[in-house]
Design an enzyme around this catalytic site. Sequence first.
Site, mmCIF file in Angstrom:
data_model
loop_
_atom_site.group_PDB
_atom_site.id
_atom_site.type_symbol
_atom_site.label_atom_id
_atom_site.label_comp_id
_atom_site.label_asym_id
_atom_site.label_seq_id
_atom_site.Cartn_x
_atom_site.Cartn_y
_atom_site.Cartn_z
ATOM 1 C CE LYS A 38 -4.180 2.095 1.499
ATOM 2 N NZ LYS A 38 -5.596 1.754 1.668
ATOM 3 C CB SER A 42 -4.794 8.896 5.004
ATOM 4 O OG SER A 42 -4.051 9.507 3.986
ATOM 5 C CG ASP A 55 -6.275 0.481 5.174
ATOM 6 O OD1 ASP A 55 -7.114 0.359 6.088
ATOM 7 O OD2 ASP A 55 -6.368 1.339 4.276
ATOM 8 C CD GLU A 116 -6.239 -1.139 -0.065
ATOM 9 O OE1 GLU A 116 -7.145 -0.374 0.315
ATOM 10 O OE2 GLU A 116 -5.704 -1.992 0.669
ATOM 11 N N GLY A 119 -8.037 5.787 -1.357
ATOM 12 C CA GLY A 119 -9.223 6.458 -1.872
ATOM 13 C C GLY A 119 -9.668 5.898 -3.210
ATOM 14 C CG ASN A 179 -17.215 -4.854 -0.714
ATOM 15 O OD1 ASN A 179 -17.486 -5.956 -0.259
ATOM 16 N ND2 ASN A 179 -16.748 -3.877 0.033
ATOM 17 C CG ASN A 180 -20.347 -2.892 0.918
ATOM 18 O OD1 ASN A 180 -19.983 -3.539 1.903
ATOM 19 N ND2 ASN A 180 -19.806 -1.724 0.593
#
Length: 223
Positions: A38, A42, A55, A116, A119, A179-180
Site C-alpha cells: 500500500k 492515511s 489497512d 492497493e 481512496g 462489494n457490499n
Amino acid sequence: MSKSIFITGTGTDIGKTYVSALIMKQMINENMNACYFKPVLSGAEKRQGRIYAGDIEYVKEISSLKEDTNNMGSFIYEYPASPHLSARLENKSFNMEKVVNDYEKLSEKYEYVLIEGAGGIFCPFTDDSEPVYTKEIIKALNTSCILVANTTLGAINDVMLSIYYMRDNQIDIKGIIFNNYKDSLIEQENIKFIIKHSMLKLLAVVNHKDSSINIDFKSIFGE
C-alpha cells in the site's frame, strides 16, 4: 520483476482493503509467492508508541502474510484525510521515487505484488501545479488494475465514470469486483447493466460477511 495488479475503487471506504485481504488470502492459500503493498495510507493510529498502519495490518491478519509492515507502505499518515492534505499537515511530502523503490524491493523478493491504492481512482497525493493522482502511481509501477465498486443505488454512475476516466488515461482494467452485495433487485440490475455496457470482466461479487473470494488469476496475470 514481479507480476502485479493494482486495486483501486470508485471512492473511499468502498471496501478495497477488505477485497485486497481476501485476494491476498487466496494467493497465499494457492501457494503463490505474493505480497501486499500500500504505497500511501492515511488514518494510521499511534498505539503503544508506534504507528499502527491499520489497512496493512488488516490484510496481514486476514491473509496470514508474514512480511514486515514497514516494508509494505511508503507513506503512512496519521491524519485521516485525502493524502495530499495529510502530507501537508504532517510535513511528509509524497515522493514517487520512494514508492517505486519500495515496490522494486518487494518485487525482488516476491513473484506477485498486490498493490492497493488510497481512496478512489482520482485520489490526489500532492497539491502543486500538476498534482500527482492515482493514475500516476499506476503508470509509474507499470501495472494493470482491478476496480472495486459498490452495488447500491448510484453504482452505475460511479462505476461508469471511473471506467471512462481510466480508459481515457490508458489504464488497463482487468475487471470489476463488486462489494457490499445484498442481492436486491437494484443491485442485480446494476451489476448486469455495468458489465454489459462497460464490457469488462466480472471477477467477483462479495459482501463483508465473506471470508473468501474466488479469483481466476489466469485472467489477471495472463498465465
